[in-house]
Design a protein around this motif. Structure first.
Motif, PDB file in Angstrom:
ATOM      1  N   PHE A   1      59.701  62.998  57.395  1.00  0.00           N
ATOM      2  CA  PHE A   1      58.577  63.895  57.130  1.00  0.00           C
ATOM      3  C   PHE A   1      57.530  63.892  58.247  1.00  0.00           C
ATOM      4  O   PHE A   1      56.610  64.714  58.248  1.00  0.00           O
ATOM      5  N   ARG A   2      57.645  62.971  59.191  1.00  0.00           N
ATOM      6  CA  ARG A   2      56.609  62.861  60.225  1.00  0.00           C
ATOM      7  C   ARG A   2      56.320  64.167  60.975  1.00  0.00           C
ATOM      8  O   ARG A   2      55.151  64.466  61.251  1.00  0.00           O
ATOM      9  N   PRO A   3      57.329  64.964  61.364  1.00  0.00           N
ATOM     10  CA  PRO A   3      57.023  66.166  62.157  1.00  0.00           C
ATOM     11  C   PRO A   3      56.043  67.133  61.484  1.00  0.00           C
ATOM     12  O   PRO A   3      55.340  67.884  62.179  1.00  0.00           O
ATOM     13  N   VAL A   4      55.981  67.099  60.145  1.00  0.00           N
ATOM     14  CA  VAL A   4      55.067  68.027  59.462  1.00  0.00           C
ATOM     15  C   VAL A   4      53.915  67.292  58.780  1.00  0.00           C
ATOM     16  O   VAL A   4      53.082  67.907  58.121  1.00  0.00           O
ATOM     17  N   ALA A   5      53.858  65.962  58.946  1.00  0.00           N
ATOM     18  CA  ALA A   5      52.855  65.167  58.230  1.00  0.00           C
ATOM     19  C   ALA A   5      51.649  64.873  59.115  1.00  0.00           C
ATOM     20  O   ALA A   5      51.745  64.810  60.342  1.00  0.00           O
ATOM     21  N   GLN A   6      50.520  64.696  58.456  1.00  0.00           N
ATOM     22  CA  GLN A   6      49.321  64.237  59.131  1.00  0.00           C
ATOM     23  C   GLN A   6      48.595  63.257  58.219  1.00  0.00           C
ATOM     24  O   GLN A   6      48.709  63.323  56.989  1.00  0.00           O
ATOM     25  N   ALA A   7      47.901  62.304  58.842  1.00  0.00           N
ATOM     26  CA  ALA A   7      47.155  61.308  58.093  1.00  0.00           C
ATOM     27  C   ALA A   7      45.671  61.610  58.225  1.00  0.00           C
ATOM     28  O   ALA A   7      45.226  62.239  59.189  1.00  0.00           O
ATOM     29  N   PHE A   8      44.897  61.121  57.251  1.00  0.00           N
ATOM     30  CA  PHE A   8      43.458  61.376  57.310  1.00  0.00           C
ATOM     31  C   PHE A   8      42.667  60.220  56.709  1.00  0.00           C
ATOM     32  O   PHE A   8      43.168  59.429  55.905  1.00  0.00           O
ATOM     33  N   MET A   9      41.407  60.126  57.155  1.00  0.00           N
ATOM     34  CA  MET A   9      40.398  59.271  56.530  1.00  0.00           C
ATOM     35  C   MET A   9      39.177  60.125  56.262  1.00  0.00           C
ATOM     36  O   MET A   9      38.824  60.987  57.070  1.00  0.00           O
ATOM     37  N   GLU A  10      38.503  59.839  55.153  1.00  0.00           N
ATOM     38  CA  GLU A  10      37.382  60.676  54.728  1.00  0.00           C
ATOM     39  C   GLU A  10      36.263  59.776  54.218  1.00  0.00           C
ATOM     40  O   GLU A  10      36.502  58.835  53.450  1.00  0.00           O
ATOM     41  N   ASP A  11      35.019  60.038  54.640  1.00  0.00           N
ATOM     42  CA  ASP A  11      33.892  59.229  54.189  1.00  0.00           C
ATOM     43  C   ASP A  11      33.284  59.806  52.906  1.00  0.00           C
ATOM     44  O   ASP A  11      33.772  60.806  52.367  1.00  0.00           O
ATOM     45  N   ALA A  12      32.217  59.179  52.447  1.00  0.00           N
ATOM     46  CA  ALA A  12      31.601  59.602  51.186  1.00  0.00           C
ATOM     47  C   ALA A  12      31.003  61.003  51.281  1.00  0.00           C
ATOM     48  O   ALA A  12      30.834  61.687  50.264  1.00  0.00           O
ATOM     49  N   GLY A  13      30.696  61.446  52.482  1.00  0.00           N
ATOM     50  CA  GLY A  13      30.154  62.793  52.678  1.00  0.00           C
ATOM     51  C   GLY A  13      31.227  63.846  52.813  1.00  0.00           C
ATOM     52  O   GLY A  13      30.932  64.989  53.188  1.00  0.00           O
TER      53      GLY A  13
END
Length: 396
Positions: free
Chosen positions: A328-340
């Motif tokens: 799935f890597r070719p179409v996947a992305q990772a993320f981090m999100e803060d409280a805002g």
């Protein structure tokens, strides 16, 4: 003895509270093979590793010209015990180019030079109980199955007693605890591989200094952090910084700490530092299946809350994210999100990605650039206070 740095404050008054550092890197070992110990080859990592540690101490505000210093997240800082001195012994013998522009000829870490440097280091530490002592060794180490012995660079040159160039670490520290007054930090990047030769000696190698088992300890806050466990090896890339030392420096560069008692900054003490080193050591061996190096037993006394280093900003976590199955890597992305709800996104097409964020509460996960391939996976409001964290997210 090669003094590569001495502060103006120490020159004016040697008794002021300060951090005194003794760095030893044994790499050449020219007489090992001739002495019949060809199984202990010369090492390429110690001179590189000891230089990296010296650079970390010497690129902070205590040693660098004003305006050229690095921040505490990149270099040494401790206002309670500023950098007072740095002494280095290393082989092969050469010149150390200090970050502030001075070149210093470095003495060989023979057993005689190590003893002399250790006694001088101890003398400095005796002058103020609020000082800190940092001892770092990178080189050959052996074990009798329980005790660690460190090997000086001139091992094998004394034909009458080749083991004269080996010293017993724990007894060295025990003798020191009855003479020094400062808090002590020992970092030992050396093997603890079992040696039948050391077991069969009529007399065990001695400590660097003499001492009695009797008498009250004058130092009650100390620790030894070792690179590996009993009867195991410590590893290093050829010509590169050793894995333990790299993990130590990564931890010190802003990745661990707790709020300083004054409320100003974040203390890096033995408790936080040991955990962070262990986590970064794991990261260094991500693809290694066999004989993984693990941080060794930590000896010591005290609460382990004395700050060796102090950060000016909240420590950071390094979070590594990836997906499984890897198809799935070719179409996947990772993320981090803060409280805002501010989201930082990175593609996973070329493999795992890393985020460096302040310790705290974070939301992280993965989604697809092709929404039909798999639904978004979210881990909401996770408290991240480790130095380094790896998460493999399963998607369907």
């Amino acid at each position: 003895m090669s003094i590569v740095f001495e502060s103006d404050a120490i020159k004016a008054d040697p008794s002021v509270a300060a951090t005194h550092v003794l760095l030893i890197g044994c790499g050449e070992y020219p007489s090992l093979a001739a002495a019949g110990y060809g199984s202990l080859p010369p090492l390429t990592s110690p001179p590189v590793s000891v230089t990296a540690v010296a650079d970390w101490f010497l690129t902070g505000a205590d040693a660098m010209p004003t305006g050229q210093e690095k921040e505490p997240s990149e270099a040494f800082c401790n206002e309670d015990a500023p950098l007072g001195s740095v002494v280095m012994l290393a082989s092969p013998v050469g010149t150390y180019a200090a970050p502030f522009g001075t070149s210093v000829e470095i003495a060989r870490p023979s057993i005689t030079n190590i003893k002399a440097a250790y006694v001088a280091w101890l003398d400095r530490l005796n002058l103020n109980p609020e000082s800190r002592g940092v001892f770092y060794f990178c080189g050959h180490g052996i074990s009798d199955g329980e005790t660690q012995y460190l090997v000086a660079d001139d091992f094998g040159e004394d034909g009458a007693d080749i083991w004269n160039s080996v010293f017993q670490l724990t007894m060295t520290v025990q003798a020191t605890l009855r003479k020094a007054k400062a808090s002590l930090f020992y970092f030992i990047d050396a093997c603890m591989e079992l040696s039948e030769e050391i077991i069969n000696q009529l007399e065990d190698p001695k400590a660097l200094i003499g001492g009695s088992r009797r008498g009250a300890l004058t130092t009650t806050d100390w620790a030894i952090i070792r690179a590996t466990t009993a009867n195991r090896l410590a590893y290093a890339p050829d010509g590169g910084v050793a894995h333990f030392t790299q993990a130590l420096l990564s931890a010190l560069r802003g990745h661990c700490g707790v709020e300083h008692p004054s409320g100003n900054g974040y203390s890096v003490d033995v408790t936080r530092l040991r955990a962070a080193i262990s986590e970064f050591l794991e990261f260094a061996q991500a693809d290694q299946k066999a004989d993984r190096q693990k941080i060794g037993k930590t000896e010591g006394d005290g609460n382990w809350t004395v700050p060796m280093h102090v950060l000016s900003k909240r420590p950071s976590v390094m979070l590594e994210l990836d997906v499984t199955p890897p198809g799935f890597r070719p179409v996947a992305q990772a993320f981090m999100e803060d409280a805002g709800l501010v989201r930082d996104t990175k593609p996973l097409a070329t493999g795992p990605v890393r985020f460096v964020k302040e310790h705290g509460e974070w939301t992280y996960g993965t989604n697809s650039t092709e929404p039909a391939s798999f639904p978004e996976q979210v881990f909401n409001r996770k408290l991240l206070t480790n130095a380094a964290v790896r998460r493999l997210i399963k998607v369907n």
